[in-house]
Design a protein around this motif. Sequence first.
Motif, mmCIF file in Angstrom:
data_model
loop_
_atom_site.group_PDB
_atom_site.id
_atom_site.type_symbol
_atom_site.label_atom_id
_atom_site.label_comp_id
_atom_site.label_asym_id
_atom_site.label_seq_id
_atom_site.Cartn_x
_atom_site.Cartn_y
_atom_site.Cartn_z
ATOM 1 N N TRP A 221 0.835 -1.212 0.000
ATOM 2 C CA TRP A 221 0.000 0.000 0.000
ATOM 3 C C TRP A 221 0.866 1.256 0.000
ATOM 4 O O TRP A 221 0.595 2.211 -0.735
ATOM 5 C CB TRP A 221 -0.918 -0.021 1.214
ATOM 6 N N GLN A 222 1.914 1.261 0.823
ATOM 7 C CA GLN A 222 2.811 2.416 0.862
ATOM 8 C C GLN A 222 3.523 2.609 -0.470
ATOM 9 O O GLN A 222 3.719 3.736 -0.920
ATOM 10 C CB GLN A 222 3.830 2.244 1.987
ATOM 11 N N LEU A 223 3.907 1.509 -1.121
ATOM 12 C CA LEU A 223 4.545 1.601 -2.434
ATOM 13 C C LEU A 223 3.583 2.199 -3.455
ATOM 14 O O LEU A 223 3.974 3.039 -4.282
ATOM 15 C CB LEU A 223 5.006 0.211 -2.881
ATOM 16 N N GLN A 224 2.320 1.797 -3.393
ATOM 17 C CA GLN A 224 1.313 2.353 -4.299
ATOM 18 C C GLN A 224 1.133 3.851 -4.060
ATOM 19 O O GLN A 224 0.995 4.626 -5.015
ATOM 20 C CB GLN A 224 -0.019 1.627 -4.116
ATOM 21 N N GLN A 225 1.137 4.247 -2.771
ATOM 22 C CA GLN A 225 0.997 5.667 -2.465
ATOM 23 C C GLN A 225 2.175 6.468 -3.023
ATOM 24 O O GLN A 225 2.002 7.569 -3.550
ATOM 25 C CB GLN A 225 0.913 5.884 -0.942
ATOM 26 N N GLN A 226 3.376 5.901 -2.921
ATOM 27 C CA GLN A 226 4.561 6.578 -3.457
ATOM 28 C C GLN A 226 4.491 6.700 -4.968
ATOM 29 O O GLN A 226 4.820 7.753 -5.539
ATOM 30 C CB GLN A 226 5.813 5.811 -3.038
ATOM 31 N N GLU A 227 4.036 5.637 -5.642
ATOM 32 C CA GLU A 227 3.918 5.680 -7.098
ATOM 33 C C GLU A 227 2.875 6.712 -7.537
ATOM 34 O O GLU A 227 3.087 7.453 -8.506
ATOM 35 C CB GLU A 227 3.552 4.296 -7.628
ATOM 36 N N LEU A 228 1.760 6.765 -6.796
ATOM 37 C CA LEU A 228 0.727 7.742 -7.130
ATOM 38 C C LEU A 228 1.214 9.167 -6.867
ATOM 39 O O LEU A 228 0.885 10.095 -7.618
ATOM 40 C CB LEU A 228 -0.536 7.463 -6.314
ATOM 41 N N MET A 229 2.003 9.344 -5.825
ATOM 42 C CA MET A 229 2.558 10.661 -5.530
ATOM 43 C C MET A 229 3.508 11.103 -6.637
ATOM 44 O O MET A 229 3.516 12.264 -7.057
ATOM 45 C CB MET A 229 3.272 10.641 -4.186
ATOM 46 N N ILE A 230 4.319 10.163 -7.138
ATOM 47 C CA ILE A 230 5.226 10.473 -8.249
ATOM 48 C C ILE A 230 4.424 10.856 -9.488
ATOM 49 O O ILE A 230 4.752 11.815 -10.194
ATOM 50 C CB ILE A 230 6.140 9.266 -8.537
ATOM 51 N N THR A 231 3.339 10.121 -9.736
ATOM 52 C CA THR A 231 2.472 10.440 -10.875
ATOM 53 C C THR A 231 1.877 11.829 -10.739
ATOM 54 O O THR A 231 1.808 12.605 -11.709
ATOM 55 C CB THR A 231 1.337 9.403 -10.976
ATOM 56 N N LYS A 232 1.459 12.158 -9.519
ATOM 57 C CA LYS A 232 0.895 13.486 -9.272
ATOM 58 C C LYS A 232 1.929 14.576 -9.534
ATOM 59 O O LYS A 232 1.636 15.584 -10.187
ATOM 60 C CB LYS A 232 0.393 13.572 -7.831
ATOM 61 N N LEU A 233 3.144 14.375 -9.033
ATOM 62 C CA LEU A 233 4.201 15.375 -9.229
ATOM 63 C C LEU A 233 4.552 15.517 -10.702
ATOM 64 O O LEU A 233 4.783 16.635 -11.190
ATOM 65 C CB LEU A 233 5.440 14.975 -8.419
ATOM 66 N N GLU A 234 4.597 14.400 -11.431
ATOM 67 C CA GLU A 234 4.884 14.467 -12.869
ATOM 68 C C GLU A 234 3.794 15.231 -13.605
ATOM 69 O O GLU A 234 4.077 16.029 -14.506
ATOM 70 C CB GLU A 234 5.014 13.057 -13.436
ATOM 71 N N MET A 235 2.539 15.003 -13.200
ATOM 72 C CA MET A 235 1.437 15.695 -13.851
ATOM 73 C C MET A 235 1.476 17.201 -13.550
ATOM 74 O O MET A 235 1.241 18.032 -14.428
ATOM 75 C CB MET A 235 0.111 15.100 -13.387
ATOM 76 N N GLU A 236 1.789 17.539 -12.313
ATOM 77 C CA GLU A 236 1.891 18.953 -11.968
ATOM 78 C C GLU A 236 3.068 19.607 -12.703
ATOM 79 O O GLU A 236 2.971 20.758 -13.131
ATOM 80 C CB GLU A 236 2.071 19.110 -10.454
ATOM 81 N N GLU A 237 4.164 18.861 -12.860
ATOM 82 C CA GLU A 237 5.305 19.396 -13.603
ATOM 83 C C GLU A 237 4.928 19.684 -15.057
ATOM 84 O O GLU A 237 5.299 20.718 -15.613
ATOM 85 C CB GLU A 237 6.464 18.401 -13.543
ATOM 86 N N LYS A 238 4.175 18.750 -15.659
ATOM 87 C CA LYS A 238 3.712 18.978 -17.025
ATOM 88 C C LYS A 238 2.806 20.207 -17.092
ATOM 89 O O LYS A 238 2.879 20.994 -18.039
ATOM 90 C CB LYS A 238 2.955 17.748 -17.539
ATOM 91 N N HIS A 239 1.954 20.331 -16.056
ATOM 92 C CA HIS A 239 1.032 21.470 -16.030
ATOM 93 C C HIS A 239 1.792 22.788 -15.933
ATOM 94 O O HIS A 239 1.523 23.735 -16.684
ATOM 95 C CB HIS A 239 0.081 21.314 -14.839
ATOM 96 N N TYR A 240 2.761 22.847 -15.042
ATOM 97 C CA TYR A 240 3.566 24.064 -14.904
ATOM 98 C C TYR A 240 4.384 24.332 -16.173
ATOM 99 O O TYR A 240 4.571 25.480 -16.569
ATOM 100 C CB TYR A 240 4.492 23.950 -13.693
ATOM 101 N N GLY A 241 4.865 23.242 -16.785
ATOM 102 C CA GLY A 241 5.603 23.410 -18.038
ATOM 103 C C GLY A 241 4.725 23.984 -19.127
ATOM 104 O O GLY A 241 5.167 24.834 -19.921
ATOM 105 N N ARG A 242 3.479 23.522 -19.157
ATOM 106 C CA ARG A 242 2.533 24.043 -20.148
ATOM 107 C C ARG A 242 2.237 25.522 -19.889
ATOM 108 O O ARG A 242 2.154 26.330 -20.816
ATOM 109 C CB ARG A 242 1.241 23.222 -20.096
ATOM 110 N N ILE A 243 2.072 25.879 -18.607
ATOM 111 C CA ILE A 243 1.825 27.288 -18.280
ATOM 112 C C ILE A 243 2.998 28.161 -18.701
ATOM 113 O O ILE A 243 2.817 29.252 -19.259
ATOM 114 C CB ILE A 243 1.555 27.433 -16.759
ATOM 115 N N GLU A 244 4.212 27.675 -18.451
ATOM 116 C CA GLU A 244 5.402 28.428 -18.844
ATOM 117 C C GLU A 244 5.473 28.595 -20.355
ATOM 118 O O GLU A 244 5.801 29.677 -20.869
ATOM 119 C CB GLU A 244 6.648 27.702 -18.337
#
Length: 440
Positions: A221-244
């Motif tokens: 479960w903790q591994l899944q949470q870490q993977e989902l957190m990484i996915t969230k950060l990657e998505m936010e990075e893409k979003h910020y990159g798009r804004i830039e």
Amino acid sequence: METVFTLVQIFICVLEAYLIIDFFMAFFKLKMLFDRKYTETGLILGAAACIRAVNTLNNSTFNMIAAFTVYLIIIVFFFQGKLLRKFLYFITVMIIMVGSEFLVIILLSLQTAFAFNAMQSGHLVLSVLTFAVKALAFVLLNIAKRVAESSDNPRINFKITLIYSIMPISLIGIMIAIARLNIDFAFLGFTQILLIVSCVLALIGSIAIFYFYDRYSQSVWQLQQQELMITKLEMEEKHYGRIEQVNQEHAAFLHDVRHYMKVIGEMAADKDDKAILHILSELQIKASGTETEMLCRNHLLNAILNEKKKDAERRNISVKIVVEPGFSIDAVADIDLIVILSNLLDNATEAAGKCQNGYMKVSLFPQNENHFSIIKIVNNYAGRIDAKEGRLRTDKADKVRHGFGIQNASDAVAKYGGYLQYFYKDGEFTAVVILPVPDF
């Protein structure tokens, strides 16, 4: 003989304390003052010592009252949480522990020739019965832990719990059978000692099975949470990159506007209306390409919808997204929101991408006076839907790594008391997520 009986009684006290405090630990956190590495072990040994000391008085009524008091003090003073909630869990534990004793007595009393008073006179037979009681309590407490949803731990599959319960349930049957057979423990021969030691080891093994399974489930479960957190950060990075990127395009566009205005001024002087209209038309196209689309106020939801929309449009899929005012998704954790929307939108994009004129319609709106939040995704598809026993099956060759999207989304929705429905007919697939909105 008395020494062996005393050691068995001490072990039983420690086992009982472990079962009860382990149950509390599944639902409550220790207070910050007591949140130390060996606090749980200290509580178990301390409670066991208190119970053992009281047991030496040989007063069953006082024993029960003292045990209730010890565990009530532990849950009230050592654990965080509302007093009423802690009291309800305490009552649950006590009902299971006392109920286990009554259930074992009832099972033993089914035989008409059974004499419970006579059996109580044999120390080791009584110890075996006590083991049976604790084994039954162990099974019931573990089932209760998995049926009830903990705030910090994942809910463990109930079917798997029943499978793992086979060993302790079998052990209960063996112990009750030993008591009913009236095996003579007055003389401790090799067979009697082997029987007692085997029962103790079997009980310890049953507890160990659940303990290590819980540890494994928690790690996954903790591994899944870490993977989902990484996915969230990657998505936010893409979003910020798009804004830039959009900001840079806007800056470049604004920089060139003065040049366009000069050209338009020259054309106006020459009365070249067609050329002016052509440039204005081009400017409109260029300006629309640099627009930032704000679909909703929720930052993460907006990022997911924009990212999935651009991905679908790159595949020449027509996309329409509508987020109605009043739609709320704040109660859903970010990682669960990613799981729900990403899986459903990816499935819709993939299906629509196989059609000649692929389309996706995404609607997010409140329902029943904002008591429910609805996510509706409609897309077309080619071919046929492969469903078995009410569950969709992937058409990809690698069925081991694929085919979990709908199920993962459904599991995430279920965590919030909602449910996911899907319909398909005449080349159109509809997925509907219904989430209750909590009253804060």
